[in-house]
Design an enzyme around this catalytic site. Structure first.
Site, PDB file in Angstrom:
ATOM      1  N   ASP A  98       0.832  -1.209   0.000  1.00 20.22           N
ATOM      2  CA  ASP A  98       0.000   0.000   0.000  1.00 20.22           C
ATOM      3  C   ASP A  98       0.868   1.261   0.000  1.00 20.22           C
ATOM      4  O   ASP A  98       1.998   1.244   0.498  1.00 20.22           O
ATOM      5  CB  ASP A  98      -0.896  -0.037   1.254  1.00 20.22           C
TER       6      ASP A  98
ATOM      7  N   HIS B 111       2.780   3.237  -8.989  1.00 18.09           N
ATOM      8  CA  HIS B 111       2.590   1.807  -9.277  1.00 18.09           C
ATOM      9  C   HIS B 111       3.803   1.240 -10.013  1.00 18.09           C
ATOM     10  O   HIS B 111       4.196   0.098  -9.795  1.00 18.09           O
ATOM     11  CB  HIS B 111       1.316   1.600 -10.093  1.00 18.09           C
TER      12      HIS B 111
ATOM     13  N   LEU C  95      11.566 -20.032  -4.636  1.00 18.06           N
ATOM     14  CA  LEU C  95      10.483 -19.273  -3.973  1.00 18.06           C
ATOM     15  C   LEU C  95       9.228 -19.190  -4.848  1.00 18.06           C
ATOM     16  O   LEU C  95       9.328 -18.980  -6.059  1.00 18.06           O
ATOM     17  CB  LEU C  95      10.998 -17.863  -3.651  1.00 18.06           C
TER      18      LEU C  95
HETATM   19  C1  FPP Z   1      -2.021   0.194  -3.321  1.00 17.18           C
HETATM   20  O1  FPP Z   1      -1.514   1.502  -3.293  1.00 17.18           O
HETATM   21  C2  FPP Z   1      -1.429  -0.539  -4.425  1.00 17.18           C
HETATM   22  C3  FPP Z   1      -2.102  -1.100  -5.472  1.00 17.18           C
HETATM   23  C4  FPP Z   1      -3.569  -1.047  -5.599  1.00 17.18           C
HETATM   24  C5  FPP Z   1      -1.392  -1.771  -6.571  1.00 17.18           C
HETATM   25  C6  FPP Z   1      -0.233  -2.586  -6.139  1.00 17.18           C
HETATM   26  C7  FPP Z   1       0.486  -3.112  -7.307  1.00 17.18           C
HETATM   27  C8  FPP Z   1       1.820  -3.118  -7.411  1.00 17.18           C
HETATM   28  C9  FPP Z   1       2.719  -2.630  -6.345  1.00 17.18           C
HETATM   29  C10 FPP Z   1       2.507  -3.690  -8.595  1.00 17.18           C
HETATM   30  C11 FPP Z   1       2.178  -5.137  -8.798  1.00 17.18           C
HETATM   31  C12 FPP Z   1       2.962  -5.754  -9.824  1.00 17.18           C
HETATM   32  C13 FPP Z   1       2.522  -6.697 -10.681  1.00 17.18           C
HETATM   33  C14 FPP Z   1       3.483  -7.318 -11.564  1.00 17.18           C
HETATM   34  C15 FPP Z   1       1.107  -7.112 -10.791  1.00 17.18           C
HETATM   35  P1  FPP Z   1      -2.521   2.708  -3.452  1.00 17.18           P
HETATM   36  O2  FPP Z   1      -2.600   3.043  -4.900  1.00 17.18           O
HETATM   37  O3  FPP Z   1      -3.822   2.367  -2.814  1.00 17.18           O
HETATM   38  O4  FPP Z   1      -1.785   3.829  -2.662  1.00 17.18           O
HETATM   39  P2  FPP Z   1      -2.476   5.015  -1.847  1.00 17.18           P
HETATM   40  O5  FPP Z   1      -3.246   4.365  -0.732  1.00 17.18           O
HETATM   41  O6  FPP Z   1      -1.316   5.808  -1.366  1.00 17.18           O
HETATM   42  O7  FPP Z   1      -3.361   5.759  -2.801  1.00 17.18           O
END
Ligand code: FPP
Length: 254
Positions: free
Chosen positions: A34, A51, A145
């Site tokens: 997050d 992201h 893993l």
């Molecule tokens: C939450 O942060 C994060 C997500 C909804 C997306 C997480 C995905 C990745 C880290 C990449 C994954 C990689 C692959 C290959 C699928 P947020 O956007 O809710 O952050 P905020 O709460 O600060 O707005």
């Protein structure tokens, strides 16, 4: 002496002892990644930049986890609730598996990592499914893993579908109601034969589970950190492992 992993904790920003016991490394670590959006906002960047950096953190933490002997890493990449985000952001998130395949997977293949996916295929664009399938296929014989992406995943839906499937099997006489226990019910979940996580990490300071692995986390140790996911370093990860190692798990006993 040889029972300790040396040389950790080089970052000044993280107060960290330099040793992790090899005897108590969590077998299965789950992470709610997050804070991507807030990381980007802090830098005056669009959310999708967060992201993209989050994807880099995925590789970094997978390698760190492998280094200390974690066997399964389950990452919450997209929830069934994330569809309500702006269209552009969802589109970008759906393209991440392709980018991951292109930019990050080869290095993980060298580390013998096996990619798996949980969540629902329905609703995911064809190009996302193709990238996921290719990553799974190219790594299916790897024995290292297990990198398990939870994508279009939601725990209540998973449990509800599990309940429906087990009911169908009971009605068909394949399962007797008396046989149904926790272990059998677990096999009806998407995580199927995977053991429950030992440690759950959530970054960004939020302290909730957000519909993630609610059944599987029943006895899991929870670790929350204020660090945003794109900033989450190997040292932060090892700090979480150290904290886990200091905990005493009682599973309801004394
Ligand atoms: C939450 O942060 C994060 C997500 C909804 C997306 C997480 C995905 C990745 C880290 C990449 C994954 C990689 C692959 C290959 C699928 P947020 O956007 O809710 O952050 P905020 O709460 O600060 O707005």
């Amino acid at each position: 002496m040889m029972d300790w992993i040396k040389g950790l904790g080089k970052k000044k920003s993280v107060s960290l002892q330099s040793e992790i016991s090899v005897h108590k490394v969590p077998h299965h670590v789950a992470i709610i990644m997050d804070g991507n959006g807030r990381w980007a906002k802090k830098r005056g960047l669009p959310r999708i930049a967060g992201h993209h950096s989050g994807m880099k953190a995925v590789k970094r933490i997978t390698i760190a986890a492998d280094e200390i002997g974690v066997k399964i890493l389950t990452l919450y990449a997209f929830s069934t609730e994330n569809w309500s985000r702006p269209r552009d952001e969802v589109d970008y998130l759906m393209k991440l598996p392709q980018q991951f395949l292109l930019l990050e997977l080869n290095e993980l293949i060298e580390k013998n990592v096996q990619v798996r996916v949980i969540g629902w295929r329905e609703g995911l664009p064809e190009y996302t499914l193709e990238a996921l399938d290719e990553a799974v296929d190219r790594t299916k014989n790897n024995t290292g893993l297990i990198l398990n992406f939870a994508l279009n995943y939601g725990s209540r839906k998973e449990m509800l579908e599990g309940m429906k499937r087990v009911t169908v099997d009971i009605q068909a006489g394949k399962v007797h109601l008396e046989q149904l226990d926790e272990e059998m019910f677990s096999s009806y979940l998407q995580t199927d034969e995977l053991p429950d996580p030992d440690l759950l990490i959530r970054t960004s300071g939020e302290q909730r589970l957000s519909n993630f692995m609610l059944w599987q986390l029943a006895y899991t140790e929870l670790y929350f950190t204020a660090c945003y996911w794109p900033d989450f370093s190997k040292e932060h990860f090892f700090e979480a492992i150290e904290q886990y190692q200091q905990r005493i798990r009682r599973y309801g006993g004394l």
